[in-house]
Motif scaffolding. Sequence first.
Motif, PDB file in Angstrom:
ATOM      1  N   GLY A  60      -4.956  -3.062  -3.265  1.00  0.00           N
ATOM      2  CA  GLY A  60      -3.521  -3.266  -3.090  1.00  0.00           C
ATOM      3  C   GLY A  60      -3.488  -4.687  -2.447  1.00  0.00           C
ATOM      4  O   GLY A  60      -4.575  -5.300  -2.145  1.00  0.00           O
ATOM      5  N   LEU A  61      -2.210  -5.230  -2.812  1.00  0.00           N
ATOM      6  CA  LEU A  61      -2.190  -6.590  -2.375  1.00  0.00           C
ATOM      7  C   LEU A  61      -1.813  -6.678  -0.778  1.00  0.00           C
ATOM      8  O   LEU A  61      -1.316  -5.784  -0.296  1.00  0.00           O
ATOM      9  N   PRO A  62      -2.320  -7.511   0.026  1.00  0.00           N
ATOM     10  CA  PRO A  62      -1.784  -7.704   1.515  1.00  0.00           C
ATOM     11  C   PRO A  62      -0.307  -7.850   1.653  1.00  0.00           C
ATOM     12  O   PRO A  62       0.247  -8.450   0.857  1.00  0.00           O
ATOM     13  N   LEU A  63       0.133  -7.059   2.577  1.00  0.00           N
ATOM     14  CA  LEU A  63       1.444  -7.012   2.874  1.00  0.00           C
ATOM     15  C   LEU A  63       2.030  -8.271   3.830  1.00  0.00           C
ATOM     16  O   LEU A  63       2.129  -8.174   4.598  1.00  0.00           O
ATOM     17  N   VAL A  64       1.750  -9.413   2.955  1.00  0.00           N
ATOM     18  CA  VAL A  64       2.107 -10.642   3.724  1.00  0.00           C
ATOM     19  C   VAL A  64       2.903 -11.464   2.713  1.00  0.00           C
ATOM     20  O   VAL A  64       3.132 -11.031   1.521  1.00  0.00           O
ATOM     21  N   SER A  65       3.632 -12.496   3.227  1.00  0.00           N
ATOM     22  CA  SER A  65       4.467 -13.107   2.537  1.00  0.00           C
ATOM     23  C   SER A  65       3.916 -13.971   1.189  1.00  0.00           C
ATOM     24  O   SER A  65       4.585 -14.144   0.305  1.00  0.00           O
ATOM     25  N   GLU A  66       2.797 -14.257   1.307  1.00  0.00           N
ATOM     26  CA  GLU A  66       2.115 -15.155   0.284  1.00  0.00           C
ATOM     27  C   GLU A  66       0.705 -14.301  -0.061  1.00  0.00           C
ATOM     28  O   GLU A  66      -0.152 -14.592   0.384  1.00  0.00           O
ATOM     29  N   PRO A  67       0.862 -13.175  -0.368  1.00  0.00           N
ATOM     30  CA  PRO A  67      -0.581 -12.422  -1.015  1.00  0.00           C
ATOM     31  C   PRO A  67      -1.573 -12.893  -1.816  1.00  0.00           C
ATOM     32  O   PRO A  67      -2.791 -12.823  -1.393  1.00  0.00           O
TER      33      PRO A  67
END
Length: 161
Positions: A17-24
């Motif tokens: 999964g993609l990291p849960l940040v504003s700019e994955p």
Amino acid sequence: MALTKRERHLIAAIQEGLPLVSEPYRAIAESLGETEDWVIAKLARLLKSGAIKRWGVVVRHHELGFQSNAMVVWDVPDERVSEIGQAIAKAKVVSLCYRRPRIPPRWPYNLFCMIHGQDRETVLEQIDRLRSLHGLQDLPYAVLFSRRRFKQRGARYVEEA
């Protein structure tokens, strides 16, 4: 398609999964010592080449408050299955919709859609609205409520996650 070591590392970085940040994509790039542009371009190439078959979201419905879900299976005339499937798939209450072959005589259904709700009654109301909205009252169907939940995860392509 043979993957390079860098491509395998990229796939390993995204398969959980993609990291849960504003700019994955930037975060992934930094973890790999690459640029964000490289990550985006490489993912596009891997998708286009078929090395990655799909790119999507796995939604964990229970954690969002949807405690009941059902697979609705329909017996749709073959000449209308694409039309009806596309219409049903656009409904906000439908999380996925797809066609499968019938297996006569035991399984007459060829269109499947998943509906999630806070409870069984809500799901049944949503199905009734779909039937009315799309004129499906005369089509045979069955509602298959889930009895247990399995681990939800995306595809695994490489072992070095």
